[in-house]
Structure formats: C-alpha cells, structure tokens
Scaffold this active site. Structure first.
Site, PDB file in Angstrom:
ATOM      1  N   GLY A 205       0.826  -1.212   0.000  1.00 13.94           N
ATOM      2  CA  GLY A 205       0.000   0.000   0.000  1.00 13.94           C
ATOM      3  C   GLY A 205       0.846   1.242   0.000  1.00 13.94           C
ATOM      4  O   GLY A 205       2.037   1.201  -0.315  1.00 13.94           O
ATOM      5  N   ASN A 206       0.235   2.358   0.310  1.00 13.28           N
ATOM      6  CA  ASN A 206       0.972   3.625   0.362  1.00 13.28           C
ATOM      7  C   ASN A 206       0.472   4.439   1.549  1.00 13.28           C
ATOM      8  O   ASN A 206      -0.487   4.055   2.209  1.00 13.28           O
ATOM      9  CB  ASN A 206       0.827   4.379  -0.958  1.00 13.28           C
ATOM     10  CG  ASN A 206      -0.623   4.692  -1.257  1.00 13.28           C
ATOM     11  OD1 ASN A 206      -1.244   5.509  -0.604  1.00 13.28           O
ATOM     12  ND2 ASN A 206      -1.185   3.978  -2.244  1.00 13.28           N
ATOM     13  N   ARG A 207       1.113   5.563   1.801  1.00 12.05           N
ATOM     14  CA  ARG A 207       0.834   6.317   3.017  1.00 12.05           C
ATOM     15  C   ARG A 207      -0.243   7.392   2.849  1.00 12.05           C
ATOM     16  O   ARG A 207      -0.419   8.237   3.714  1.00 12.05           O
ATOM     17  CB  ARG A 207       2.132   6.938   3.542  1.00 12.05           C
ATOM     18  CG  ARG A 207       3.103   5.882   4.062  1.00 12.05           C
ATOM     19  CD  ARG A 207       4.437   6.483   4.481  1.00 12.05           C
ATOM     20  NE  ARG A 207       4.283   7.715   5.207  1.00 12.05           N
ATOM     21  CZ  ARG A 207       4.920   8.855   4.944  1.00 12.05           C
ATOM     22  NH1 ARG A 207       5.789   8.904   3.965  1.00 12.05           N
ATOM     23  NH2 ARG A 207       4.711   9.932   5.641  1.00 12.05           N
TER      24      ARG A 207
END
Ligand code: C5P
Length: 399
Positions: A205-207
């Site tokens: 995923g990403n932030r």
C-alpha cells in the site's frame, strides 16, 4: 473581497475560547464583525474580550436593544453568519428553527450564507440525533466546517474537535464568494490509497491518508454539489452528506469509478493508486522461509484508471488527476507533471510534493495546478480545505 457584515455566533463549549481568533482574523481582514454569544458562551469567554476584539457591542440578551428591534436587525444586516463553536444543542436548535435566544432569532431572520463549526465529544457528534440534525442543516445549504479528529477537552481524543480558526475563516469567506456555485453539479472524488493483498493479512500500500481528497469532497459539498466519494482505506472521516463508496484495491476502485463517472460533471482522482499488484494472492499467510534469506514477489501492472477514463469519456466532463512526486526541484516537478498530463489525457493535474514528512498525513498542502497543455494555471498553499477550494475555483474558472 469587499468588507462584509459578519455575525459570529458563539455557543457554550470549551472551543469558545478559539472563537476569539475567528473574530480577530475576520476583523483584521477588514470585516465588520458582530458577535452574538449565548449566555453559556459567556461562561467560557469574557464579554469584554469579545467586544474589544470585535470592536462592536456583543449581543446576548433578547431584551436588549428592543427599540431597534435588534433581534431581527442583526440577522437582516448580515452578509455572512459563522457559528463557532456550534454545540450539539445549538445545532439541534438551528435544525428545528428555535428562537429562544438572540442567536436563534438572528439565524432565522437572515438569508445570508451560514457556516457552522461543530465542536463536541465524539459520541455526541456520532449520535443519530446530531447526524440527522447536521443532514438537515446541510440540506438547507448551511456549510459545515469540520469537526476534526484530534485532542478533545480532557485527555481523550477523537472526532469532534473544532476546526482551526483559520480554516473556519477560509471556509466562511469561500462560502460567500461561491455560495452554491456548484449547485446542480455532480462531483466524483476518489481519496485514500489502494491496498493490494499479498495474503489474508498483508498488503502493498501507500501512506495516503485521504485528507486532500476528503477536503475536495467537503469543499464541493459546501458549494452545493452532489458529491460521491470513493474512499480507499481512508484514515479520516468522510463528510456527512456525501455518498460514500468504500473500496480496498485498485480493481475495486476501477469498478466503482467506471460506474460512477458516467453521471459526474467533475471527476477528481485524488486517490493514490497502486501501479502494481501481486501477481498471485496467497490464500493463507505466507510463511517465513528457512531455506532462503530473500523472498521474491512478482507484481503485475494495474490498469491506469485515470488514463482509461480520460480516453473513454462519454460526455463533456472535467477530469482532474493528482501527481504526488518526491522531486524537490520545482522546475523538475513541473516537467514531471507536464509529462504525466500528456500521458494521462486528463484536463488538469494537481502536482504536490510528498516525502517522509510532507504531503500525505499533513493537514496542509502546497500544490501546482497545470492544464492539458502543461501550462501552470495556478498554485495553492495552506490547509487542505483551502487548497481544495482553490482547485475547484481553478478548474471551473478555466472552463
Ligand atoms: O501515474 P501516477 O500514479 O503518478 O498518477 C497519479 C494519478 O493517476 C492520480 O490521479 C491517480 O488517482 C491516478 N491513477 C490511476 N490509476 C493508476 C495509477 C494512478 O487512476 N493505476
């Protein structure tokens, strides 16, 4: 903006002390500010403070200034009403049109845009009674700013903290500038970050927190649009009043976008989308290997939703993409943006710098907006809500 006659309504909550800053900012911006405080508000903040800061008498008592019919005159003269903080009680009173105090009369007597900044404990904010009252206010075109998630009165924290005074002032002035300029428009916003499962417990995923996309949804809603928010793993509460569709992966986001974009006048693709997903998703947890110190993951490309949407658009609609880049040099950032918009084929691209400490989780943002030709059409710097309003201004003005 010309000087406005602004009523600041203050009700009885601890956030009333921050209303002093709201009054101060409006006065310093050149507006004529009239404070209407409930009697409980004056238990939290002193009347002399409010009179000194607003440079006008404070209205509290219904039976003062009767000869001037002040209980209606103040509302009739207002160009804008800001209620900060708005307690659950005051919200309920506004929703049911009660006129038992000066503030209730002022609101009923006014046709000006009304902006309210709720402040209360999380349980009270989430109570179905408050949720229904907020929906009622929104359906009448009243603008709701916040509340934010953060520290509450005691040691507890959660949703219900009043928005910062500068955000309230920005939203209030934007409400006047653009009262319902998006009424009748349909806006689709994607926000958050997609997650691609490796196994039942892990993902790539990403932030992205979803804050900027949610701010765009909030801004569009405040300006009268009908808003659908496709939220991918949002870390912030979606605004009451949007139609929320929750998704997890890029493929789920694609399905939702394709279904919803058909009716949208504006599509804002603020979500951070995974470019790749694991080629296989294990059905049980991947075990640590004892025979090797490395683990190879095979990834396959995800569809580019924005590019497909831009190339297959069925009607005249505005499509806005986002480009989050770690590049620190402004001119290189712009070049990356220009290359991206020509690849994606969208109408506008909002370029922002992200890094370990900037962009994603922050409450503030700095962006550059370019058009299809790669020309810089504007920039914005400030709270994510003010950036959201600026993006809407730019994309609609350019049409
Ligand atoms: O190529 P990049 O991921 O930087 O592009 C960002 C923009 O493209 C964002 O608006 C994002 O929502 C969109 N995007 C997409 N589908 C992908 C990747 C990005 O719609 N697979």
């Amino acid at each position: 903006m010309a000087a406005l006659n602004v009523v600041v309504g203050i009700s009885g909550g601890i956030a009333a002390y921050k209303a002093v800053s709201v009054v101060r900012e409006l006065v310093l911006a050149g507006h004529d500010v009239h404070v209407v405080a409930t009697s409980n508000a004056l238990r939290f903040v002193g009347l002399p403070t409010l009179e000194a800061i607003s440079r006008n008498p404070v209205n509290t008592d219904l039976y003062e200034g009767v000869d001037e019919v002040r209980h209606v005159a103040v509302g009739q003269a207002a160009d804008l009403i800001v209620v900060a903080p708005a307690t659950a009680h005051t919200i309920a009173k506004i929703a049911t049109g009660q006129a038992s105090d000066f503030l209730g009369n002022t609101i009923l007597a006014s046709t000006a845009p009304i902006v309210i900044a709720p402040a209360m404990h999380t349980e009270m904010w989430q109570n179905p009674a408050t949720v229904a009252n907020i929906e009622t206010l929104r359906s009448r075109g009243i603008h709701i700013v916040g509340p934010e998630t953060g520290q509450l009165t005691g040691s507890d924290s959660g949703q219900g903290r009043m928005s910062e005074p500068s955000d309230i002032v920005a939203a209030a002035l934007a409400a006047v500038a653009s009262s319902h300029d998006l009424a009748g428009r349909t806006v689709l916003v994607t926000a958050g970050g997609t997650r691609e499962p490796l196994d039942p417990v892990r993902f790539i995923g990403n932030r992205s927190s979803g804050k900027q996309g949610v701010a765009v949804a909030n801004a569009a809603l405040a300006r009268g649009a009908s808003v659908t928010l496709i939220g991918a793993n949002l870390e912030v509460a979606p605004p009451v009043g949007v139609r929320l569709i929750e998704v997890g992966t890029t493929l789920e986001l694609q399905t939702a976008v394709e279904a919803e974009a058909v009716t949208a006048d504006l599509v804002v693709m603020a979500a951070a989308v995974a470019d790749y997903r694991p080629a296989e998703t294990a059905q049980s947890k991947i075990k640590k290997r004892s025979d090797s110190r490395t683990l190879e993951l095979r990834l396959e490309e995800n569809p580019d939703i924005l590019r497909t949407l831009s190339s297959h658009r069925s009607r005249d609609q505005i499509i806005v993409g986002f480009a989050a880049e770690t590049e620190t040099d402004d001119s290189v950032l712009l070049q990356l943006g220009q290359a991206k918009i020509s690849r994606k084929g969208c109408d506008f691209l909002v370029i922002n710098r992200v890094g370990w400490t900037e962009g994603f989780a922050s409450d503030r943002n700095t962006v550059i907006v370019i058009n299809k030709l790669g020309d810089r059409v504007g920039e914005a710097n400030g709270s994510k809500l003010s950036v959201a309003h600026r993006i809407l201004d730019l994309v609609f003005a350019a049409r």
